[in-house]
Design a protein around this motif. Structure first.
Motif, PDB file in Angstrom:
ATOM      1  N   UNK A 117     -20.889  41.691  39.367  1.00 16.00           N
ATOM      2  CA  UNK A 117     -21.580  41.449  38.104  1.00 16.00           C
ATOM      3  C   UNK A 117     -20.901  42.176  36.949  1.00 16.00           C
ATOM      4  N   UNK A 118     -20.301  43.333  37.252  1.00 16.82           N
ATOM      5  CA  UNK A 118     -19.584  44.076  36.207  1.00 16.82           C
ATOM      6  C   UNK A 118     -18.418  43.255  35.679  1.00 16.82           C
ATOM      7  N   UNK A 119     -17.650  42.650  36.589  1.00 16.60           N
ATOM      8  CA  UNK A 119     -16.522  41.810  36.176  1.00 16.60           C
ATOM      9  C   UNK A 119     -17.018  40.604  35.387  1.00 16.60           C
ATOM     10  N   UNK A 120     -18.173  40.087  35.761  1.00 14.85           N
ATOM     11  CA  UNK A 120     -18.707  38.883  35.111  1.00 14.85           C
ATOM     12  C   UNK A 120     -19.397  39.181  33.783  1.00 14.85           C
ATOM     13  N   UNK A 121     -19.400  40.444  33.364  1.00 11.50           N
ATOM     14  CA  UNK A 121     -19.950  40.737  32.042  1.00 11.50           C
ATOM     15  C   UNK A 121     -20.958  41.856  31.970  1.00 11.50           C
ATOM     16  N   UNK A 122     -21.427  42.344  33.123  1.00 14.82           N
ATOM     17  CA  UNK A 122     -22.385  43.443  33.114  1.00 14.82           C
ATOM     18  C   UNK A 122     -21.741  44.705  32.544  1.00 14.82           C
ATOM     19  N   UNK A 123     -20.449  44.895  32.789  1.00 13.08           N
ATOM     20  CA  UNK A 123     -19.703  46.018  32.217  1.00 13.08           C
ATOM     21  C   UNK A 123     -18.897  45.533  31.017  1.00 13.08           C
TER      22      UNK A 123
END
Length: 312
Positions: free
Chosen positions: A202-208
């Motif tokens: 999820x971080x790669x997908x925009x959470x980060x």
């Protein structure tokens, strides 16, 4: 000490970045105002003792609850107008009331609180109410990031969607036995591993806001570090703040942790960030040495306590 000043002193302890301000009373007052605004907006819930002298602010974590299939809650702050033994009794009563409320919602539940180490009476009250310790964590910070410098630079890049399978695997196998998920018997080891894998995906997908990986060859990354920009707040007006969150380094990239920390520090510096902070377990001595080597300083110590029913 008046009740108001007591409340401000307690709120200053629970403010997650109180170590960054020279005016803790002002930061505490704004922290309390934010809590009350969230209560009014319905995002935060409050439980109070009969005389309203002790209160606990807690929230239901929607994403976590959906992911784990169990109601998950976080306590943001709890306070009492009492001191000493009276405060411990009040905190115990308050947290037992909270247990009754969440237990009425589900047979299984998970509640956690990050309590500063200097919030002595809340800690004792939680222990008396049957909460258990699962993690002791340290926060480190750099408040002069525009002056950050390191002797070497390293080739890194932003992670892309194609990296996700590799990063999921790295997150799962680079297990930290002392983090909140792996140290708590509420979570099975596969469940804890899967959570971290999902988190980095999820971080790669925009959470980060940023996920850095090595870019020195054509092999899979096998290491990553995530970071976010902290929303601007009145407590730190005019200061741009960022946070480093999750990292993992596979065997193929041994030695890359310091490189990723240095490069994300450089990245934040280039984006005009003034202050950067991050958290790890007190047992993670190698990480702490790395941060200190790079000029980061100790901010605060806190303990994560949980109240649970059932396991997953």
């Amino acid at each position: 000490m008046s009740i108001d000043s007591q409340l401000l002193a307690q709120a200053a302890l629970f403010h997650p970045m109180s170590f960054l301000t020279r005016a803790p009373e002002v930061a505490a007052e704004q922290f309390l105002q934010k809590l009350e605004a969230e209560v009014s907006g319905g995002a935060l819930r409050v439980i109070a003792t009969a005389d309203e002298g002790s209160r606990v602010y807690y929230r239901r974590l929607a994403w976590d609850s959906d992911h784990f299939g169990v109601p998950m809650y976080r306590v943001d702050f709890f306070s009492s107008k009492l001191e000493g033994e009276g405060a411990v009794r009040a905190y115990r009563e308050l947290l037992e009331m909270l247990k009754t409320v969440v237990a009425a919602e589900s047979e299984r539940f998970y509640v956690f609180a990050e309590v500063p180490s200097d919030a002595i009476f809340p800690l004792q009250g939680a222990c008396a109410a049957g909460w258990r310790l699962v993690e002791s964590r340290l926060t480190y910070y750099h408040d002069r990031l525009q002056q950050f410098d390191y002797a070497q630079r390293f080739k890194v890049r932003q992670a892309v969607v194609e990296d996700i399978p590799n990063l999921r695997e790295v997150a799962a196998v680079s297990r930290n036995a002392f983090d909140r998920f792996h140290s708590d018997y509420f979570f099975s080891a596969p469940t804890a591993d899967a959570y971290l894998s999902t988190f980095v995906e999820n971080s790669v997908k925009g959470f980060a806001d940023v996920v850095l990986v090595p870019a020195v060859d054509d092999r899979p990354p096998n290491a990553f570090l995530t970071g976010n920009y902290v929303p601007e707040s009145t407590e730190f007006a005019g200061k741009k703040i960022a946070r480093m969150i999750l990292s993992a380094v596979g065997e193929q990239r041994r030695g890359w942790y310091v490189k990723l920390i240095a490069e994300l520090s450089q990245h934040f510096k280039a984006q005009g960030v003034d202050i950067c902070h991050m958290t790890t377990q007190s047992t993670n001595r190698a990480v702490i040495r790395t941060w200190e080597k790079l000029g980061y300083s100790f901010g605060r110590c806190a303990h994560v306590l949980v109240l649970t029913q059932g396991t997953i």
